[in-house]
Write a protein that holds these residues in place. Structure first.
Motif, short mmCIF file in Angstrom:
data_model
loop_
_atom_site.label_atom_id
_atom_site.label_comp_id
_atom_site.label_asym_id
_atom_site.label_seq_id
_atom_site.Cartn_x
_atom_site.Cartn_y
_atom_site.Cartn_z
N LYS A 251 -32.84 57.46 -19.12
CA LYS A 251 -31.78 56.50 -19.47
C LYS A 251 -31.70 55.39 -18.45
O LYS A 251 -31.65 54.20 -18.80
N ASP A 252 -31.73 55.74 -17.16
CA ASP A 252 -31.69 54.73 -16.10
C ASP A 252 -32.94 53.85 -16.14
O ASP A 252 -32.86 52.63 -15.97
N GLU A 253 -34.09 54.48 -16.35
CA GLU A 253 -35.35 53.73 -16.37
C GLU A 253 -35.42 52.79 -17.56
O GLU A 253 -35.87 51.64 -17.44
N MET A 254 -35.00 53.24 -18.74
CA MET A 254 -35.06 52.40 -19.93
C MET A 254 -34.09 51.23 -19.83
O MET A 254 -34.37 50.13 -20.31
N LYS A 255 -32.94 51.43 -19.17
CA LYS A 255 -32.03 50.32 -18.90
C LYS A 255 -32.66 49.34 -17.92
O LYS A 255 -32.63 48.12 -18.11
N GLY A 256 -33.25 49.88 -16.84
CA GLY A 256 -33.83 49.03 -15.82
C GLY A 256 -34.97 48.17 -16.32
O GLY A 256 -35.16 47.04 -15.85
N ARG A 257 -35.72 48.67 -17.27
CA ARG A 257 -36.85 47.91 -17.83
C ARG A 257 -36.46 47.10 -19.05
O ARG A 257 -37.30 46.39 -19.61
N GLY A 258 -35.20 47.21 -19.49
CA GLY A 258 -34.75 46.47 -20.67
C GLY A 258 -34.49 45.01 -20.37
O GLY A 258 -34.56 44.55 -19.24
N ILE A 259 -34.15 44.25 -21.41
CA ILE A 259 -33.92 42.81 -21.25
C ILE A 259 -32.65 42.33 -21.91
O ILE A 259 -32.35 41.14 -21.89
N GLN A 260 -31.84 43.21 -22.49
CA GLN A 260 -30.69 42.77 -23.28
C GLN A 260 -29.55 42.24 -22.43
O GLN A 260 -28.90 41.27 -22.80
N GLY A 261 -29.22 42.86 -21.32
CA GLY A 261 -28.08 42.45 -20.53
C GLY A 261 -28.48 41.81 -19.22
O GLY A 261 -29.58 42.03 -18.70
N GLU A 262 -27.57 41.02 -18.63
CA GLU A 262 -27.86 40.38 -17.36
C GLU A 262 -27.86 41.39 -16.22
O GLU A 262 -28.66 41.31 -15.30
N LYS A 263 -26.97 42.38 -16.28
CA LYS A 263 -26.86 43.42 -15.27
C LYS A 263 -27.60 44.66 -15.75
O LYS A 263 -27.33 45.16 -16.83
N PRO A 264 -28.55 45.18 -14.96
CA PRO A 264 -29.36 46.31 -15.43
C PRO A 264 -28.55 47.49 -15.95
O PRO A 264 -28.90 48.08 -16.98
N SER A 265 -27.47 47.85 -15.27
CA SER A 265 -26.69 49.01 -15.68
C SER A 265 -25.96 48.81 -17.00
O SER A 265 -25.50 49.77 -17.62
N ASP A 266 -25.85 47.55 -17.44
CA ASP A 266 -25.17 47.25 -18.71
C ASP A 266 -26.15 47.14 -19.88
O ASP A 266 -25.73 46.91 -21.02
N ARG A 267 -27.42 47.28 -19.62
CA ARG A 267 -28.41 47.12 -20.68
C ARG A 267 -28.46 48.36 -21.57
O ARG A 267 -27.91 49.41 -21.26
N ASP A 268 -29.13 48.22 -22.70
CA ASP A 268 -29.23 49.32 -23.66
C ASP A 268 -30.28 50.32 -23.21
O ASP A 268 -31.28 49.98 -22.56
N SER A 269 -30.06 51.59 -23.59
CA SER A 269 -31.06 52.63 -23.35
C SER A 269 -31.49 53.31 -24.65
O SER A 269 -32.32 54.22 -24.63
N SER A 270 -30.91 52.88 -25.75
CA SER A 270 -31.32 53.38 -27.07
C SER A 270 -31.41 52.19 -28.01
O SER A 270 -30.67 51.21 -27.86
N PHE A 271 -32.31 52.30 -28.99
CA PHE A 271 -32.62 51.14 -29.82
C PHE A 271 -32.84 51.54 -31.27
O PHE A 271 -33.49 52.55 -31.55
N LEU A 272 -32.30 50.74 -32.17
CA LEU A 272 -32.50 50.93 -33.61
C LEU A 272 -33.17 49.67 -34.14
O LEU A 272 -32.66 48.56 -33.97
#
Length: 282
Positions: A251-272
């Motif tokens: 969950k932490d890794e998928m957020k960290g590598r995501g691009i949706q939010g400006e702040k890594p901890s606020d990014r998504d970790s699941s996707f539809l």
């Protein structure tokens, strides 16, 4: 170096490979096995790969070409992002972000489906003036069972830059609704083991990279598709997928590598996401 395979390169390679297969694999007599081919084009609402969010609020178009003969096959696949997301600029972006070439061999022995192959991932960053993205190479082996749910275990080993192992266990089941339409349900779970904290680190609770190596359950995927045989050779396949983390580390890794939010901890970790594929097979 940017990716060596562009849109033009993709189609040139596809045509060359098609011609080589048709010329070299032409049967000497009618009873011999014939070469097979599949040309497909997918339009999807997102590009999620092994739990990584690789597109944002845009349609991705993914052409694919596969030629096979007597268990051997070669595939060329690409990704075109119609509106690539760039964190610091909306200009000067690269729409063609990836081209993959896969060489593989499969063999059925009784209840077992055995396979192996090599994959070259030619990658490009979304910003042409930004940091280059290293290409990747993998080898893999797979073992499947011709039984209920068709369980298949595939093991991937990255051999060039992103030193890691990726273990993928998948199951699937197809329900024939009639002679033209079927419902296919699939699920998968993965485990990722990194051998390099620089190229594939563990992430902390704030979704920031640490000095550790990731080694844990990774992403799970649930997919439903509805293949519709429009003609003998053409199939239309609507589909929908849900991707989610299988551990807190993931969950932490998928957020960290995501691009949706400006702040890594606020990014998504699941996707539809979902879309449709048009396939021509012979």
């Amino acid at each position: 170096m940017k990716t060596f395979l562009t849109v033009r390169g993709f189609f040139v390679i596809s045509l060359l490979l098609s011609g080589l297969f048709l010329l070299s694999a032409t049967p000497l007599c009618a009873e011999e096995e014939k070469p097979t081919g599949d040309f497909s084009l997918s339009a999807l609402s997102g590009y999620i790969w092994r739990g990584q969010e690789l597109s944002r609020d845009s349609i991705v178009v993914q052409p694919s070409m596969t030629m096979g003969y007597k268990g051997f096959s070669v595939n060329v696949w690409g990704n075109l992002d119609t509106d690539p997301y760039v964190a610091d600029s909306d200009d000067d972006s690269t729409n063609w972000t990836e081209t993959d070439v896969t060489l593989s061999y499969t063999k059925t022995l009784g209840l077992f489906n055995l396979g192996g192959g090599y994959i070259y991932y030619a990658l490009a960053g979304s910003n042409e003036n930004g940091t280059d993205v290293h290409d990747s190479q993998e080898i893999y082996v797979s073992v499947g069972l011709n039984t209920l749910l068709s369980p298949t275990l595939t093991v991937y080993k990255e051999i060039s830059y992103y030193h890691q192992w990726y273990f993928l266990l998948g199951i699937s089941h197809t329900i024939e609704l009639n002679n033209r339409v079927s419902l296919k349900l699939a699920a998968s779970a993965s485990y990722l083991h990194s051998e390099d904290e620089e190229t594939y680190p563990e992430y902390n609770g704030d979704a920031e990279p640490t000095r550790g190596k990731f080694s844990n359950l990774h992403d799970g995927t649930l997919t439903a598709s509805l293949p519709v045989k429009a003609t003998r050779y053409v199939t239309v396949i609507p589909m929908i997928s849900y991707v989610f983390p299988l551990s807190d580390d993931a969950k932490d890794e998928m957020k960290g590598r995501g691009i949706q939010g400006e702040k890594p901890s606020d990014r998504d970790s699941s996707f539809l996401y979902g879309g449709v594929t048009l396939s021509f097979t012979f």
